[in-house]
Design a protein around this motif. Structure first.
Motif, PDB file in Angstrom:
ATOM      1  N   GLY A 120       0.775  -1.232   0.000  1.00  0.00           N
ATOM      2  CA  GLY A 120       0.000   0.000   0.000  1.00  0.00           C
ATOM      3  C   GLY A 120       0.808   1.285   0.000  1.00  0.00           C
ATOM      4  N   TRP A 121       2.059   1.234   0.457  1.00  0.00           N
ATOM      5  CA  TRP A 121       2.858   2.450   0.514  1.00  0.00           C
ATOM      6  C   TRP A 121       3.798   2.594  -0.671  1.00  0.00           C
ATOM      7  N   ALA A 122       3.674   1.750  -1.665  1.00  0.00           N
ATOM      8  CA  ALA A 122       4.510   1.858  -2.863  1.00  0.00           C
ATOM      9  C   ALA A 122       4.143   3.127  -3.623  1.00  0.00           C
ATOM     10  N   ASP A 134      -6.462  21.982  -8.117  1.00  0.00           N
ATOM     11  CA  ASP A 134      -7.821  21.728  -7.628  1.00  0.00           C
ATOM     12  C   ASP A 134      -8.594  20.740  -8.496  1.00  0.00           C
ATOM     13  N   ALA A 135      -8.452  20.823  -9.811  1.00  0.00           N
ATOM     14  CA  ALA A 135      -9.254  19.980 -10.706  1.00  0.00           C
ATOM     15  C   ALA A 135      -8.540  18.698 -11.093  1.00  0.00           C
ATOM     16  N   ALA A 136      -7.416  18.390 -10.482  1.00  0.00           N
ATOM     17  CA  ALA A 136      -6.633  17.223 -10.878  1.00  0.00           C
ATOM     18  C   ALA A 136      -7.315  15.938 -10.431  1.00  0.00           C
ATOM     19  N   PRO A 137      -7.081  14.849 -11.160  1.00  0.00           N
ATOM     20  CA  PRO A 137      -7.622  13.555 -10.725  1.00  0.00           C
ATOM     21  C   PRO A 137      -6.863  13.023  -9.513  1.00  0.00           C
ATOM     22  N   ALA A 138      -7.350  11.934  -8.974  1.00  0.00           N
ATOM     23  CA  ALA A 138      -6.703  11.333  -7.807  1.00  0.00           C
ATOM     24  C   ALA A 138      -5.368  10.711  -8.196  1.00  0.00           C
ATOM     25  N   PRO A 139      -4.345  10.876  -7.368  1.00  0.00           N
ATOM     26  CA  PRO A 139      -3.097  10.136  -7.607  1.00  0.00           C
ATOM     27  C   PRO A 139      -3.342   8.634  -7.549  1.00  0.00           C
ATOM     28  N   GLU A 140      -2.415   7.871  -8.098  1.00  0.00           N
ATOM     29  CA  GLU A 140      -2.553   6.423  -8.084  1.00  0.00           C
ATOM     30  C   GLU A 140      -2.156   5.811  -6.743  1.00  0.00           C
ATOM     31  N   ALA A 141      -1.087   6.312  -6.134  1.00  0.00           N
ATOM     32  CA  ALA A 141      -0.520   5.694  -4.935  1.00  0.00           C
ATOM     33  C   ALA A 141      -1.034   6.380  -3.676  1.00  0.00           C
ATOM     34  N   PHE A 142      -1.182   5.595  -2.604  1.00  0.00           N
ATOM     35  CA  PHE A 142      -1.673   6.139  -1.341  1.00  0.00           C
ATOM     36  C   PHE A 142      -0.798   7.268  -0.792  1.00  0.00           C
ATOM     37  N   PRO A 143       0.551   7.165  -0.763  1.00  0.00           N
ATOM     38  CA  PRO A 143       1.345   8.290  -0.226  1.00  0.00           C
ATOM     39  C   PRO A 143       1.105   9.589  -0.992  1.00  0.00           C
ATOM     40  N   LEU A 180       8.053   9.190   4.562  1.00  0.00           N
ATOM     41  CA  LEU A 180       7.758   8.919   3.156  1.00  0.00           C
ATOM     42  C   LEU A 180       7.028  10.096   2.503  1.00  0.00           C
ATOM     43  N   VAL A 181       6.026  10.633   3.194  1.00  0.00           N
ATOM     44  CA  VAL A 181       5.249  11.740   2.635  1.00  0.00           C
ATOM     45  C   VAL A 181       6.100  13.005   2.561  1.00  0.00           C
ATOM     46  N   VAL A 182       6.924  13.269   3.561  1.00  0.00           N
ATOM     47  CA  VAL A 182       7.789  14.454   3.530  1.00  0.00           C
ATOM     48  C   VAL A 182       8.795  14.344   2.388  1.00  0.00           C
ATOM     49  N   ALA A 183       9.380  13.185   2.198  1.00  0.00           N
ATOM     50  CA  ALA A 183      10.326  12.997   1.087  1.00  0.00           C
ATOM     51  C   ALA A 183       9.627  13.212  -0.259  1.00  0.00           C
TER      52      ALA A 183
END
Length: 381
Positions: A120-122, A134-143, A180-183
């Motif tokens: 899940g964190w890949a 604002d109008a962007a789609p959702a990212p693919e990865a959870f982080p 991970l999120v900060v990096a």
């Protein structure tokens, strides 16, 4: 401040729809709400397009709630209880409902819980800073999804408290997820003020979950053992989703992690190893393995001769004996169909996480200790 019920905009956002979250996080919040000890309701975010997840998502937030059946041995005596979980107030799809997910985090959310699985964190190479728009789609990865949501929160309500409570089985999971999120934020060239906010304002809470949930109910719900533990590392600014006897705040989370990792998780993996080596029935369960002397005795010997001395050297000998006494009841649970084939998934990586640390600690703290069984298991493919 804890609310007397689950009305109003849900202050808890949960990534994941699986049976573990249903029978643990969702149920604890539901039970706490009955005594006015829940922060509020839960918005669940479905992260994948898997058909089974979609079917669960359609049913999770139904008004009548969903069943969680608790079955097991307590002090050697069989018990069975059925609970109705009513904490889930809405379910959103990460891709289809991404604007709504972003709006929830800009506003009422105070706690974000996740259990995203082994991968899940890949990260995804297709995710990038353009997704902050604002109008962007959702990212693919959870982080990356989390980064976008936290960036929204920083812009909309930077002073509001926010706690991240990952339930993934990663040591120091809160700290690891925060790093991970900060990096990722740095790689996206986010503003320094935002990165400072991530480091200094968001509470990245490390936690440990301990409950065996071995069976899903259809269309939604789960069968689990009565035992439950959610241990959270104490730190300033921590917000909890509820107050519950199973949810404890501790100054030393590592003590709880070692008991679970070295006794329960190691025990599961050793049984799976023996099941593979001895070529037992494909559908063999943990209970059946514990009733088979050819599997049970090597596990008992491993605990007694190779694990308990290490825990005793770390000052946890008495705690380990108490935990192990209850653990035998849990593994002999006659009601849970916990298949060794399921436990054996990702077997090599599980052996590295669960067995190798015991061997390394023994080398430092009990150098004369023979650990032939653990070493042999680590050498097999």
């Amino acid at each position: 401040m804890l609310s007397p019920g689950l009305d109003g905009a849900p202050p808890i956002l949960q990534f994941g729809t699986g049976r573990f979250l249903q029978a643990h996080v969702d149920l604890l919040v539901s039970e706490a709400a009955e005594t006015g000890d829940a922060l509020g309701g839960i918005t669940v975010v479905q992260s994948t397009d898997h058909p089974a997840s979609t079917r669960r998502a359609r049913e999770l937030a139904r008004a009548q709630g969903f069943p969680v059946v608790l079955r097991g041995l307590v002090g050697g005596v069989p018990v069975e209880m059925q609970r109705t979980c009513r904490s889930v107030r809405e379910v959103l799809h990460a891709a289809a409902d991404w604007p709504a997910v972003r709006e929830r985090v800009r506003g009422p959310v105070r706690v974000i819980v996740s259990n995203t699985g082994d991968e899940g964190w890949a990260l995804s190479l297709r995710d990038g800073p353009a997704l902050l728009a604002d109008a962007a789609p959702a990212p693919e990865a959870f982080p990356a999804r989390l980064l976008v949501l936290l960036h929204d929160r920083w812009q909309a309500a930077p002073d509001a408290g926010l706690t991240l409570l990952p339930c993934e089985l990663v040591s120091r999971n809160g700290a690891v997820l925060g790093d991970l999120v900060v990096a990722l934020a740095r790689s996206w060239h986010c503003p320094p003020a935002f990165i400072d906010w991530l480091l200094g304002h968001v509470v990245w809470a490390s936690s440990l979950v301990d409950r065996i949930v071995a069976q899903a109910l259809e269309p939604v719900g789960a069968v689990a053992e009565p035992y439950a533990l959610w241990a959270v590392q104490a730190q300033p600014g921590l917000q909890l989703p509820c107050r519950h006897p199973a949810l404890i705040v501790t100054e030393d989370l590592a003590r709880h992690e070692r008991l679970k990792l070295f006794l329960l998780n190691l025990g599961h993996t050793m049984l799976a190893e023996l099941w593979r080596v001895l070529d037992r029935a494909p559908d063999m369960t943990v209970r059946q393995a514990m009733e088979d002397p050819a599997l049970r005795q090597p596990l008992e010997d491993t605990w007694q001769e190779e694990v308990l001395p290490v825990l005793a050297a770390l000052g946890q000998g008495d705690e380990a004996l108490v935990y192990l006494d209850g653990l035998r009841d849990r593994l002999l649970n006659p009601f849970l169909e916990h298949r060794l084939a399921d436990i054996a998934q990702h077997h090599a990586s599980k052996k590295a996480r669960r067995l190798l640390p015991v061997v390394e600690l023994a080398r430092r703290h009990v150098p004369a200790l023979s650990q032939s069984r653990l070493r042999t298991a680590l050498r097999t493919s």
